[in-house]
Design an enzyme around this catalytic site. Structure first.
Site, PDB file in Angstrom:
ATOM      1  N   SER A   1      30.290  49.206  42.764  1.00 18.53           N
ATOM      2  CA  SER A   1      29.275  48.313  42.058  1.00 18.53           C
ATOM      3  C   SER A   1      29.317  48.700  40.578  1.00 18.53           C
ATOM      4  O   SER A   1      29.652  50.077  40.462  1.00 18.53           O
ATOM      5  CB  SER A   1      27.875  48.219  42.482  1.00 18.53           C
ATOM      6  OG  SER A   1      27.018  47.833  41.645  1.00 18.53           O
ATOM      7  N   SER A   2      29.118  47.973  39.596  1.00 14.51           N
ATOM      8  CA  SER A   2      29.058  48.289  38.276  1.00 14.51           C
ATOM      9  C   SER A   2      28.072  49.438  37.987  1.00 14.51           C
ATOM     10  O   SER A   2      27.973  50.086  36.995  1.00 14.51           O
ATOM     11  CB  SER A   2      29.011  46.969  37.347  1.00 14.51           C
ATOM     12  OG  SER A   2      30.148  46.075  37.555  1.00 14.51           O
TER      13      SER A   2
ATOM     14  N   LEU B   1      34.546  45.229  35.076  1.00 17.48           N
ATOM     15  CA  LEU B   1      35.287  45.092  36.372  1.00 17.48           C
ATOM     16  C   LEU B   1      35.513  46.563  37.064  1.00 17.48           C
ATOM     17  O   LEU B   1      36.062  47.389  36.188  1.00 17.48           O
ATOM     18  CB  LEU B   1      36.421  44.340  35.948  1.00 17.48           C
ATOM     19  CG  LEU B   1      36.318  42.857  35.260  1.00 17.48           C
ATOM     20  CD1 LEU B   1      37.560  42.099  35.395  1.00 17.48           C
ATOM     21  CD2 LEU B   1      35.299  41.914  35.992  1.00 17.48           C
TER      22      LEU B   1
ATOM     23  N   GLY C   1      36.588  46.179  43.185  1.00 13.60           N
ATOM     24  CA  GLY C   1      36.118  44.894  43.950  1.00 13.60           C
ATOM     25  C   GLY C   1      36.360  43.707  43.311  1.00 13.60           C
ATOM     26  O   GLY C   1      36.749  42.506  43.753  1.00 13.60           O
ATOM     27  N   HIS C   2      36.275  43.557  41.854  1.00 11.88           N
ATOM     28  CA  HIS C   2      36.444  42.418  41.101  1.00 11.88           C
ATOM     29  C   HIS C   2      37.881  42.126  41.289  1.00 11.88           C
ATOM     30  O   HIS C   2      38.295  40.862  41.487  1.00 11.88           O
ATOM     31  CB  HIS C   2      36.099  42.525  39.600  1.00 11.88           C
ATOM     32  CG  HIS C   2      34.627  42.676  39.589  1.00 11.88           C
ATOM     33  ND1 HIS C   2      34.104  43.923  39.193  1.00 11.88           N
ATOM     34  CD2 HIS C   2      33.483  41.652  39.599  1.00 11.88           C
ATOM     35  CE1 HIS C   2      32.818  43.783  38.847  1.00 11.88           C
ATOM     36  NE2 HIS C   2      32.355  42.518  39.189  1.00 11.88           N
TER      37      HIS C   2
ATOM     38  N   GLN D   1      19.243  35.441  34.504  1.00 12.84           N
ATOM     39  CA  GLN D   1      19.088  36.161  35.933  1.00 12.84           C
ATOM     40  C   GLN D   1      18.644  37.640  35.802  1.00 12.84           C
ATOM     41  O   GLN D   1      18.494  38.163  36.765  1.00 12.84           O
ATOM     42  CB  GLN D   1      20.567  36.189  36.631  1.00 12.84           C
ATOM     43  CG  GLN D   1      21.610  37.159  36.113  1.00 12.84           C
ATOM     44  CD  GLN D   1      22.887  36.958  36.751  1.00 12.84           C
ATOM     45  OE1 GLN D   1      23.526  35.822  36.681  1.00 12.84           O
ATOM     46  NE2 GLN D   1      23.270  37.758  37.665  1.00 12.84           N
TER      47      GLN D   1
ATOM     48  N   GLN E   1      22.936  36.017  47.511  1.00 14.17           N
ATOM     49  CA  GLN E   1      23.540  35.291  46.298  1.00 14.17           C
ATOM     50  C   GLN E   1      24.745  34.566  46.879  1.00 14.17           C
ATOM     51  O   GLN E   1      24.717  33.076  46.584  1.00 14.17           O
ATOM     52  CB  GLN E   1      24.057  36.257  45.038  1.00 14.17           C
ATOM     53  CG  GLN E   1      24.846  35.418  44.180  1.00 14.17           C
ATOM     54  CD  GLN E   1      25.407  36.413  42.901  1.00 14.17           C
ATOM     55  OE1 GLN E   1      24.872  36.935  42.114  1.00 14.17           O
ATOM     56  NE2 GLN E   1      26.600  36.568  43.242  1.00 14.17           N
TER      57      GLN E   1
END
Length: 286
Positions: free
Chosen positions: A192-193, A39, A42-43, A67, A160
């Site tokens: 982004s992670s 996380l 953004g999360h 995925q 997505q």
């Protein structure tokens, strides 16, 4: 059932259902924020938005193997459950669902969701052809398990978002899909992670991705033909050291191709590699 930072962490479906049943018996609304963990702010913004739409917020933390394609970073994907739960609690969340792979895909699991429409737009699906079937299957399972009133997804993964929105409508899943705006660093890089994989030099060059989107959008708004504007954007990224997978203008909901601004509303979408790291981003033109 575990507890971390004062919040219950359900590992099994039965544990999750038990808590959800109590909330529903009390007349409380429920929001779901599906994640793969690792996380960042953004999360947290998804949770903040979810709290404005429902009394209770459930976050799933599950690195979904279906995925990931062969050669992608499933094993290396960052996993830090305790830190993730602490961040979720700080954002105001109520319950974490963190199942093992065997809980989600039990023995004899044989059913998947087949997706078309936005999932076959020639964007992410061109480079990751099995990706959206894996995403749709796990999200459908989560929506059926939690049965939330709303589910919140970030706009950064725009294709997505459209795939999931289409699936929820087509299958009458009875959930409102809510889009959360992309959160960015001060220089424009989308959170982004995978940003942690960037070297110092790559991190300094990474904001060129968002700049190229902005310049292209401004050109189209000013009346420039779409095709040359896209070519200019791809050239800008190549000059900045990116290996571009795609930089496209598409209809915002269907992701169908567009020829002119009048075909809008338009979304610009990009995926490009900087060193070993693949970055994606998007912005609206209208």
């Amino acid at each position: 059932m575990d507890e971390i930072a004062g919040v219950a962490v359900a590992r099994a479906d039965a544990e999750l259902r038990e808590i959800l049943a109590r909330w529903r018996a009390a007349g409380e609304s429920v929001a779901l924020t599906p994640t793969m963990g690792a996380l960042h702010a953004g999360h947290a913004s998804l949770v903040t938005l979810a709290k404005t739409r429902a009394r209770r917020v459930v976050m799933s933390i599950f690195v979904n193997p279906t995925q990931f394609a062969e050669g992608e970073d499933f094993e290396a994907y960052p996993r830090a459950l305790e830190a993730d739960v602490e961040a979720f609690v700080a954002a105001g969340g109520d319950l974490v669902y963190a199942p093992a792979v065997a809980e989600v895909y039990g023995e004899g699991f044989a059913t998947t969701v087949s997706v078309g429409g936005p999932a076959l737009a020639g964007l992410e699906d061109r480079f990751r052809p099995t990706h959206f079937a894996g995403v749709a299957t796990v999200v459908a399972k989560l929506l059926c398990l939690v049965r939330p009133d709303v589910a919140v997804f970030g706009e950064k993964d725009y294709q997505q978002l459209q795939v999931i929105s289409r699936m929820a409508r087509d299958l009458d899943l009875g959930v409102e899909i809510v889009a959360a705006p992309t959160l960015r660093e001060a220089d424009g890089l989308a959170l982004s992670s995978r940003n942690v994989y960037l070297s110092a030099d790559e991190r300094a060059r990474a904001p060129a991705l968002h700049r190229a989107l902005r310049v292209c959008a401004e050109a189209i708004r000013a009346g420039a033909p779409i095709a040359p504007a896209l070519e200019d954007a791809r050239a800008r990224l190549a000059a900045a050291g990116f290996d571009v997978d795609y930089f496209e203008a598409r209809r915002a909901e269907s992701l169908a191709s567009v020829e002119a601004a009048a075909d809008g509303p338009i979304r610009l979408l990009v995926a490009a590699r900087l060193g070993r790291t693949r970055l994606i981003d998007n912005i609206g033109v209208d």
